[in-house]
Design a protein around this motif. Structure first.
Motif, PDB file in Angstrom:
ATOM      1  N   GLY A   1      -8.524  -4.048  -6.763  1.00 25.43           N
ATOM      2  CA  GLY A   1      -9.139  -5.275  -5.985  1.00 25.43           C
ATOM      3  C   GLY A   1     -10.748  -4.601  -5.953  1.00 25.43           C
ATOM      4  O   GLY A   1     -11.135  -3.569  -5.803  1.00 25.43           O
ATOM      5  N   GLY A   2     -11.701  -5.642  -5.527  1.00 19.28           N
ATOM      6  CA  GLY A   2     -12.809  -5.542  -5.361  1.00 19.28           C
ATOM      7  C   GLY A   2     -13.342  -4.897  -3.638  1.00 19.28           C
ATOM      8  O   GLY A   2     -13.568  -5.458  -3.328  1.00 19.28           O
ATOM      9  N   VAL A   3     -14.663  -3.709  -4.151  1.00 20.97           N
ATOM     10  CA  VAL A   3     -14.310  -3.103  -2.085  1.00 20.97           C
ATOM     11  C   VAL A   3     -16.176  -2.846  -2.130  1.00 20.97           C
ATOM     12  O   VAL A   3     -15.990  -2.431  -2.569  1.00 20.97           O
ATOM     13  CB  VAL A   3     -13.630  -2.150  -1.539  1.00 20.97           C
TER      14      VAL A   3
ATOM     15  N   GLU B   1     -19.840  -2.498  -4.830  1.00 26.71           N
ATOM     16  CA  GLU B   1     -19.449  -3.067  -4.931  1.00 26.71           C
ATOM     17  C   GLU B   1     -17.966  -1.897  -6.085  1.00 26.71           C
ATOM     18  O   GLU B   1     -18.506  -1.654  -6.772  1.00 26.71           O
ATOM     19  CB  GLU B   1     -18.353  -4.452  -5.514  1.00 26.71           C
TER      20      GLU B   1
ATOM     21  N   MET C   1     -14.526  -3.723   3.203  1.00 22.60           N
ATOM     22  CA  MET C   1     -14.153  -4.257   3.187  1.00 22.60           C
ATOM     23  C   MET C   1     -13.733  -4.805   1.884  1.00 22.60           C
ATOM     24  O   MET C   1     -14.652  -4.818   0.896  1.00 22.60           O
ATOM     25  CB  MET C   1     -15.193  -5.251   4.190  1.00 22.60           C
ATOM     26  N   ASP C   2     -12.943  -5.896   1.772  1.00 23.16           N
ATOM     27  CA  ASP C   2     -12.180  -6.814   0.353  1.00 23.16           C
ATOM     28  C   ASP C   2     -14.063  -7.722   0.150  1.00 23.16           C
ATOM     29  O   ASP C   2     -14.855  -7.948   1.000  1.00 23.16           O
ATOM     30  CB  ASP C   2     -11.704  -7.461   0.300  1.00 23.16           C
ATOM     31  N   ARG C   3     -14.699  -7.584  -1.104  1.00 19.17           N
ATOM     32  CA  ARG C   3     -15.686  -7.818  -1.370  1.00 19.17           C
ATOM     33  C   ARG C   3     -15.858  -9.440  -0.400  1.00 19.17           C
ATOM     34  O   ARG C   3     -16.529 -10.674  -0.595  1.00 19.17           O
ATOM     35  CB  ARG C   3     -15.533  -8.209  -2.801  1.00 19.17           C
ATOM     36  N   ARG C   4     -14.570 -10.373  -1.145  1.00 18.93           N
ATOM     37  CA  ARG C   4     -14.224 -11.622  -0.539  1.00 18.93           C
ATOM     38  C   ARG C   4     -15.010 -11.690   0.860  1.00 18.93           C
ATOM     39  O   ARG C   4     -14.904 -12.870   1.123  1.00 18.93           O
ATOM     40  CB  ARG C   4     -13.594 -12.793  -0.745  1.00 18.93           C
TER      41      ARG C   4
ATOM     42  N   ARG D   1     -13.756  -1.154  -8.345  1.00 16.74           N
ATOM     43  CA  ARG D   1     -12.685  -1.570  -7.961  1.00 16.74           C
ATOM     44  C   ARG D   1     -11.797  -0.458  -7.325  1.00 16.74           C
ATOM     45  O   ARG D   1     -12.132   0.803  -7.641  1.00 16.74           O
ATOM     46  CB  ARG D   1     -13.010  -1.564  -9.218  1.00 16.74           C
TER      47      ARG D   1
ATOM     48  N   TRP E   1       0.863  -1.644  -0.052  1.00 20.24           N
ATOM     49  CA  TRP E   1       0.092   0.012  -0.105  1.00 20.24           C
ATOM     50  C   TRP E   1       1.111   1.443  -0.014  1.00 20.24           C
ATOM     51  O   TRP E   1       1.824   0.875   0.837  1.00 20.24           O
ATOM     52  CB  TRP E   1      -0.903   0.282   1.647  1.00 20.24           C
TER      53      TRP E   1
END
Length: 208
Positions: free
Chosen positions: A170-172, A164, A143-146, A166, A34
């Motif tokens: 990553g998808g958040v 969601e 949060m991360d979608r996962r 990007r 990051w």
């Protein structure tokens, strides 16, 4: 047990906080890459680490800081409200009974020894226990979608605040986390977490 460090006791935990900020640098800067402009000298802090921030700290069997989580009252500046408000389809939830969870991390060494995610579960249970002590309505998070999908599979249904997006590849998604005994029992069962996990058991923390 999970130690709770807040305005009422942080002066007694400076060494623990220092170890936690260094752990955050290891995880977020060195491992995840990051770009955090306020991270320097092997420490990761940002504008949301203030005198009113609350930290949950997990220690390993040797007493070393192995994981942590940050809680911020939503009436103060926080990540969702001040960095990612576009993740909410409506107004960012704010109020004295709403906190935000952020900067959750676990050391690489602890992750290797904990394939079932008990430490993550303990920190999450600590968050829920603390929220119940404070009589919060709910907790928000980016949060991360996962992770949202994993919580749903475990029958802990987080509520998306918007679609969601990007971000950084990553998808958040922004969510609210329900605070109740069902959520607590669900995470305990899923991750094999003992009851209770907080070292905090005094009335003064409810008003801190």
């Amino acid at each position: 047990m999970i130690d709770v460090i807040g305005p009422w006791n942080r002066m007694h935990h400076q060494d623990t906080l220092e170890a936690m900020f260094r752990l955050r640098h290891q995880v977020f800067v060195e491992e995840m890459g990051w770009d955090l402009p306020l991270a320097r000298n092997g420490r990761e802090t940002d504008q949301f680490d203030t005198a009113r921030t609350i930290y949950l700290v997990y220690r390993d069997e040797d007493g070393a800081v192995a994981g942590s989580m940050r809680l911020i009252p939503s009436v103060l500046p926080h990540v969702l409200g001040d960095v990612f408000p576009e993740l909410c389809s409506g107004p960012v939830p704010r109020g004295p009974a709403i906190f935000e969870s952020s900067r959750s991390c676990i050391s690489r060494k602890a992750r290797r020894k904990d394939p079932n995610g008990m430490i993550w579960g303990a920190l999450t249970c600590g968050m829920i226990e603390y929220a119940m002590l404070r009589e919060l309505d709910f907790i928000t998070a980016v949060m991360d979608r996962r992770m949202v999908d994993m919580a749903r599979v475990a029958d802990w249904h987080l509520n998306p605040l918007g679609p969601e997006r990007r971000i950084a590849g990553g998808g958040v998604v922004a969510v609210t986390m329900p605070i109740d005994t069902h959520a607590l029992d669900t995470v305990r069962l899923q991750r094999g977490v003992p009851d209770p996990v907080l070292s905090l058991r005094f009335a003064g923390a409810r008003a801190a």
